[in-house]
Motif scaffolding. Structure first.
Motif, PDB file in Angstrom:
ATOM      1  N   ALA A   1       0.863  -1.182   0.000  1.00  0.00           N
ATOM      2  CA  ALA A   1       0.000   0.000   0.000  1.00  0.00           C
ATOM      3  C   ALA A   1       0.896   1.227   0.000  1.00  0.00           C
ATOM      4  O   ALA A   1       1.719   1.403   0.906  1.00  0.00           O
ATOM      5  CB  ALA A   1      -0.904   0.006   1.225  1.00  0.00           C
TER       6      ALA A   1
ATOM      7  N   ASN B   1      -5.564  -0.270  -8.052  1.00  0.00           N
ATOM      8  CA  ASN B   1      -6.589  -0.124  -7.016  1.00  0.00           C
ATOM      9  C   ASN B   1      -7.814  -0.999  -7.267  1.00  0.00           C
ATOM     10  O   ASN B   1      -8.602  -1.226  -6.354  1.00  0.00           O
ATOM     11  CB  ASN B   1      -6.988   1.338  -6.854  1.00  0.00           C
ATOM     12  CG  ASN B   1      -5.960   2.122  -6.065  1.00  0.00           C
ATOM     13  OD1 ASN B   1      -5.131   1.560  -5.376  1.00  0.00           O
ATOM     14  ND2 ASN B   1      -6.018   3.432  -6.179  1.00  0.00           N
TER      15      ASN B   1
ATOM     16  N   TRP C   1      -2.053  -1.199  -3.711  1.00  0.00           N
ATOM     17  CA  TRP C   1      -3.038  -0.123  -3.590  1.00  0.00           C
ATOM     18  C   TRP C   1      -2.332   1.203  -3.415  1.00  0.00           C
ATOM     19  O   TRP C   1      -1.281   1.278  -2.778  1.00  0.00           O
ATOM     20  CB  TRP C   1      -3.931  -0.332  -2.375  1.00  0.00           C
ATOM     21  CG  TRP C   1      -4.768  -1.566  -2.392  1.00  0.00           C
ATOM     22  CD1 TRP C   1      -5.243  -2.238  -3.483  1.00  0.00           C
ATOM     23  CD2 TRP C   1      -5.248  -2.285  -1.255  1.00  0.00           C
ATOM     24  NE1 TRP C   1      -5.976  -3.322  -3.090  1.00  0.00           N
ATOM     25  CE2 TRP C   1      -6.004  -3.372  -1.725  1.00  0.00           C
ATOM     26  CE3 TRP C   1      -5.124  -2.106   0.118  1.00  0.00           C
ATOM     27  CZ2 TRP C   1      -6.626  -4.278  -0.880  1.00  0.00           C
ATOM     28  CZ3 TRP C   1      -5.732  -3.004   0.968  1.00  0.00           C
ATOM     29  CH2 TRP C   1      -6.480  -4.065   0.472  1.00  0.00           C
TER      30      TRP C   1
ATOM     31  N   ARG D   1     -10.058  -0.049   2.712  1.00  0.00           N
ATOM     32  CA  ARG D   1      -9.711  -1.098   1.748  1.00  0.00           C
ATOM     33  C   ARG D   1      -9.545  -2.438   2.445  1.00  0.00           C
ATOM     34  O   ARG D   1     -10.012  -3.470   1.976  1.00  0.00           O
ATOM     35  CB  ARG D   1      -8.414  -0.765   0.997  1.00  0.00           C
ATOM     36  CG  ARG D   1      -8.501   0.346  -0.025  1.00  0.00           C
ATOM     37  CD  ARG D   1      -9.449   0.066  -1.171  1.00  0.00           C
ATOM     38  NE  ARG D   1      -9.236  -1.165  -1.882  1.00  0.00           N
ATOM     39  CZ  ARG D   1      -8.698  -1.290  -3.077  1.00  0.00           C
ATOM     40  NH1 ARG D   1      -8.284  -0.230  -3.733  1.00  0.00           N
ATOM     41  NH2 ARG D   1      -8.569  -2.456  -3.644  1.00  0.00           N
TER      42      ARG D   1
END
Length: 126
Positions: free
Chosen positions: A77, A100, A106, A117
């Motif tokens: 991330a 994404n 992400w 998320r």
């Protein structure tokens, strides 16, 4: 603050210190992957720790880093404001959009968005 392992939304996450060393080489990314083997499923890296070459897709650095995380079955991330980079590159905007939509990498603006998320992601098994 050093990098810390936290459980967020039931998922073990290695939160990387914003003041930590830059991630400027694939070896730097592998160091984070090694640290994640203490039990993390996700590595949350502040966007500011990533070398600017990560966001210049012609360097292939982002692809190499992302592939390493996929190979080691870890999620990456990138946390923080990358709007300056997005404004400069249609290719980066496309990469962020596609990433994404998937489960491996992400790009999120902050930890609250990461938590959202994680709350919607299926648990991962190694």
């Amino acid at each position: 603050m050093p990098d810390t392992l936290q459980e967020r939304m039931g998922v073990p996450v290695l939160l990387c210190d914003p003041a930590g060393p830059p991630v400027a080489t694939v070896a730097d990314a592998l160091d984070l992957i090694g640290a994640a083997f203490l039990g993390a499923e996700v590595v949350a890296v502040p966007a500011g720790r990533l070398d600017p070459g990560f966001f210049a897709l012609g360097t292939h650095f982002a692809g190499e880093v992302m592939q390493k995380f996929v190979n080691y079955r870890l999620r990456l991330a990138v946390v923080g404001d990358i709007s300056r980079h997005l404004a400069a590159s249609a290719a980066l905007r496309a990469l962020v959009h596609e990433s994404n939509r998937a489960d491996h990498v992400w790009f999120v603006p902050d930890l609250d968005a990461l938590d959202a998320r994680l709350a919607g992601a299926a648990p991962r098994r190694r």
